[in-house]
Design an enzyme around this catalytic site. Structure first.
Site, mmCIF file in Angstrom:
data_model
loop_
_atom_site.group_PDB
_atom_site.id
_atom_site.type_symbol
_atom_site.label_atom_id
_atom_site.label_comp_id
_atom_site.label_asym_id
_atom_site.label_seq_id
_atom_site.Cartn_x
_atom_site.Cartn_y
_atom_site.Cartn_z
ATOM 1 N N ASP A 108 -9.448 6.896 -2.402
ATOM 2 C CA ASP A 108 -8.022 6.562 -2.417
ATOM 3 C C ASP A 108 -7.422 6.613 -3.816
ATOM 4 O O ASP A 108 -6.302 7.089 -4.002
ATOM 5 C CB ASP A 108 -7.792 5.156 -1.837
ATOM 6 C CG ASP A 108 -7.717 5.144 -0.327
ATOM 7 O OD1 ASP A 108 -7.452 6.208 0.272
ATOM 8 O OD2 ASP A 108 -7.924 4.068 0.268
ATOM 9 N N LYS A 123 -11.109 -1.440 5.479
ATOM 10 C CA LYS A 123 -11.562 -0.983 4.171
ATOM 11 C C LYS A 123 -12.346 -2.021 3.379
ATOM 12 O O LYS A 123 -13.237 -1.669 2.600
ATOM 13 C CB LYS A 123 -10.366 -0.502 3.342
ATOM 14 C CG LYS A 123 -9.721 0.759 3.885
ATOM 15 C CD LYS A 123 -8.626 1.262 2.959
ATOM 16 C CE LYS A 123 -8.002 2.529 3.503
ATOM 17 N NZ LYS A 123 -7.045 3.118 2.553
#
Length: 269
Positions: A102, A65
């Site tokens: 997220d 990420k």
């Protein structure tokens, strides 16, 4: 056919294909969604190949990420602010655009709740998104528990949050909200064992791990009578935002009960 997927290492545990395929079938969209196992040392090659392979985009999971960001043509403000990307879209002109879903996915089940203090376990990409969400929700103090205290401290300082960095411990300090933002407790990883006795009776325990769905942490919280939120909540929430970016249609969230039943079933994978 529109093809998208998820990249990570490891990736076999990911339930994202089941989620996206469920929505594709529900909407009658000619598309597919697959897992792509990408080693950290081949990340740049893999992500730059998306346009040539005709892949519309990918979700990004551990450990990519943060590492993926230099390989993208554009990082949207939400991802830049968090400092991590969990979704990459290959635009028609070939540009690779990174965003982060997220934070929205994590915060959705906390709507209407107002924790003032939080304990976050982990200091990776997911933790960055979670901390930004908590900051925006007005949480006044956050404790980040991580094996590298220096990394946790740097994360707190980088995001401008009032908080403390502490090493792993056997017991959780008092907090209104406890979040496991690490891979501890995930299938194949060490369990997360914490004494939860210091948490107030009104505390919420939120584990973003979803394989297994009932982690040791959640079982301990239930045994104490605490409110819990499992990893499917964040998983489905963040996936819905990405789905619309990939396939051009909103995810059919009115089918969440059926999707959750399928995800929790023995054949989920």
């Amino acid at each position: 056919m529109i093809t998208a997927g998820v990249i990570g290492w490891p990736i076999a545990h990911s339930r994202s294909p089941l989620i996206h395929r469920f929505w594709l079938e529900a909407l009658g969209i000619n598309g597919d969604y697959a897992r792509f196992a990408v080693r950290p040392e081949t990340l740049e090659e893999a992500i730059r190949a998306l346009p040539a392979l005709g892949i519309r985009g990918v979700n990004v999971t551990v450990p990519h990420k943060i590492r993926i960001m230099p390989f993208l043509d554009h990082v949207e403000p939400v991802a830049a602010g968090i400092g991590a990307v969990n979704t990459v879209v290959a635009e028609p002109d070939g540009r690779l655009v990174g965003t982060n879903t997220d934070m929205a996915g994590f915060m959705a089940p906390l709507a209407g709740k107002a924790p003032e203090t939080a304990l976050v376990i982990g200091a990776g990409g997911a933790a960055r998104a979670i901390l930004m969400g908590l900051k925006g929700a007005g949480v006044r103090h956050v404790t980040v528990m991580n094996r590298s205290v220096g990394k946790a401290r740097a994360l707190i300082d980088d995001l401008g949050i009032s908080g403390a960095a502490v090493p792993p411990a056997e017991a959780a300090p008092p907090a209104d909200l406890l979040v496991n933002a690490s891979s501890l407790g995930m299938t194949g990883q060490p369990p997360l064992r914490l004494d939860l006795s210091a948490l107030p009776d009104s505390a919420i325990v939120y584990d973003i791990v979803y394989a297994p769905l009932e982690t040791e942490l959640l079982a301990s919280a239930r045994a104490r009578g605490l409110a819990v939120i499992d990893g499917l909540e964040m998983l489905v929430g963040q996936a819905a935002v990405a789905f619309e970016r990939f396939y051009g249609a909103p995810a059919p969230r009115d089918r969440d009960a059926a999707l959750r039943a399928r995800l929790a079933g023995p054949q989920a994978g």
